[in-house]
Write an enzyme that holds these catalytic residues in place. Structure first.
Site, mmCIF file in Angstrom:
data_model
loop_
_atom_site.group_PDB
_atom_site.id
_atom_site.type_symbol
_atom_site.label_atom_id
_atom_site.label_comp_id
_atom_site.label_asym_id
_atom_site.label_seq_id
_atom_site.Cartn_x
_atom_site.Cartn_y
_atom_site.Cartn_z
ATOM 1 C CG HIS A 1 0.221 -1.025 -6.221
ATOM 2 N ND1 HIS A 1 0.972 -1.921 -5.506
ATOM 3 C CD2 HIS A 1 -0.755 -0.611 -5.382
ATOM 4 C CE1 HIS A 1 0.456 -2.040 -4.284
ATOM 5 N NE2 HIS A 1 -0.585 -1.248 -4.184
ATOM 6 C CB CYS B 1 0.264 0.355 -1.610
ATOM 7 S SG CYS B 1 -1.513 0.356 -1.317
HETATM 8 N N1 GLN Z 1 -3.938 -3.187 3.008
HETATM 9 C C1 GLN Z 1 -3.744 -1.809 2.678
HETATM 10 C C2 GLN Z 1 -5.047 -1.090 2.347
HETATM 11 O O1 GLN Z 1 -5.961 -1.695 1.851
HETATM 12 C C3 GLN Z 1 -2.721 -1.684 1.549
HETATM 13 C C4 GLN Z 1 -3.183 -2.296 0.276
HETATM 14 C C5 GLN Z 1 -2.108 -2.345 -0.773
HETATM 15 O O2 GLN Z 1 -0.917 -2.437 -0.496
HETATM 16 N N2 GLN Z 1 -2.536 -2.371 -2.027
HETATM 17 O O3 GLN Z 1 -5.134 0.109 2.549
#
Ligand code: GLN
Length: 244
Positions: free
Chosen positions: A198, A96
């Site tokens: 995740h 992510c």
């Molecule tokens: N901040 C990033 C987004 O919202 C990644 C979020 C995350 O790692 N869950 O796209």
């Protein structure tokens, strides 16, 4: 059989949302169950990165503000080391926010957060809704017997757009994937994998963890199987949650 897996977690105190630490724990346990030693190091802000000192690099997810902190540091202190490690076959798993930072950039309106450029991709935070929910993708990893399903959970505002030389990790079966429109998820480049999954990803897809370890250790043959009754049940539960 090598007797040690050397893992380096990048920014574990900043990039670690959604139980991404469970991914590291799973790697440690599966090594222990097979009699493979496990060495975990952390590389934080200001630390340089030795490309030869680790077999597998892990970068977790994070909020935009934590990504900002890490991005500059990644470019200044770790980009070259990470690229050299990937070039010699070390495995990299980036989830992510970590995945976004492996691309060229993460753009938030006028602000451009720099990425490592290791992957031919860029991420844009649009004005649309966050892409959230259970997700399943079909992957066909090199050296495996054919397509399999990875299951996990995604929550991102960024949309990742792949460049012409990027190979997606998989095809979206359920969920949004890279951008909610292209039907593809993640990127794979040699032993480097970027993904929005995740979950935590590895406990729900133990076979994928084994594939990563095999690649990280440079082994031709798959690792010996373990009794994965619990892991298989977690995978089935994740598929059910994704509506499969
Ligand atoms: N901040 C990033 C987004 O919202 C990644 C979020 C995350 O790692 N869950 O796209």
């Amino acid at each position: 059989m090598p007797d040690l897996l050397r893992v380096c977690a990048l920014y574990p105190d900043l990039l670690n949302i959604y139980a991404d630490r469970g991914n590291l724990l799973l790697l440690e346990r599966r090594c222990a169950w097979r009699g493979i030693g496990f060495e975990l190091s952390a590389s934080g802000l200001g630390d340089d990165l030795d490309p030869d000192a680790h077999d597998l690099f892990y970068i977790g997810g994070g909020q935009d503000r934590d990504q900002r902190l890490c991005a500059q540091d990644l470019v200044e202190h770790k980009r070259e080391g990470l690229a050299a490690a990937a070039a010699r076959g070390a495995a990299v798993l980036a989830v992510c926010g970590g995945y976004q930072l492996l691309g060229a950039s993460y753009e938030l309106d006028a602000e451009v957060i720099p990425g490592t450029g290791l992957l031919d991709a860029r991420t844009v935070r649009g004005s649309g809704e966050r892409l959230t929910g259970n997700v399943a993708i079909e992957v066909d990893l090199p050296g495996t017997d054919g397509p399999r399903i990875l299951a996990g959970f995604e929550n991102h505002a960024g949309r990742t757009l792949l460049g012409p030389s990027a190979t997606p990790l998989g095809r979206v079966v359920r969920g949004h994937g890279n951008d909610g429109a292209s039907g593809v998820e993640g990127v794979i480049l040699g032993n480097v994998v970027g993904t929005y999954l995740h979950g935590p990803l590895l406990p729900k897809n133990a076979w994928f963890a084994d594939w990563l370890v095999q690649r990280a250790l440079g082994l031709d043959a798959p690792l010996d199987p373990l009794d994965d009754a619990l892991e298989d049940a977690a995978h089935a539960g994740a598929l059910e949650a994704a509506g499969l």
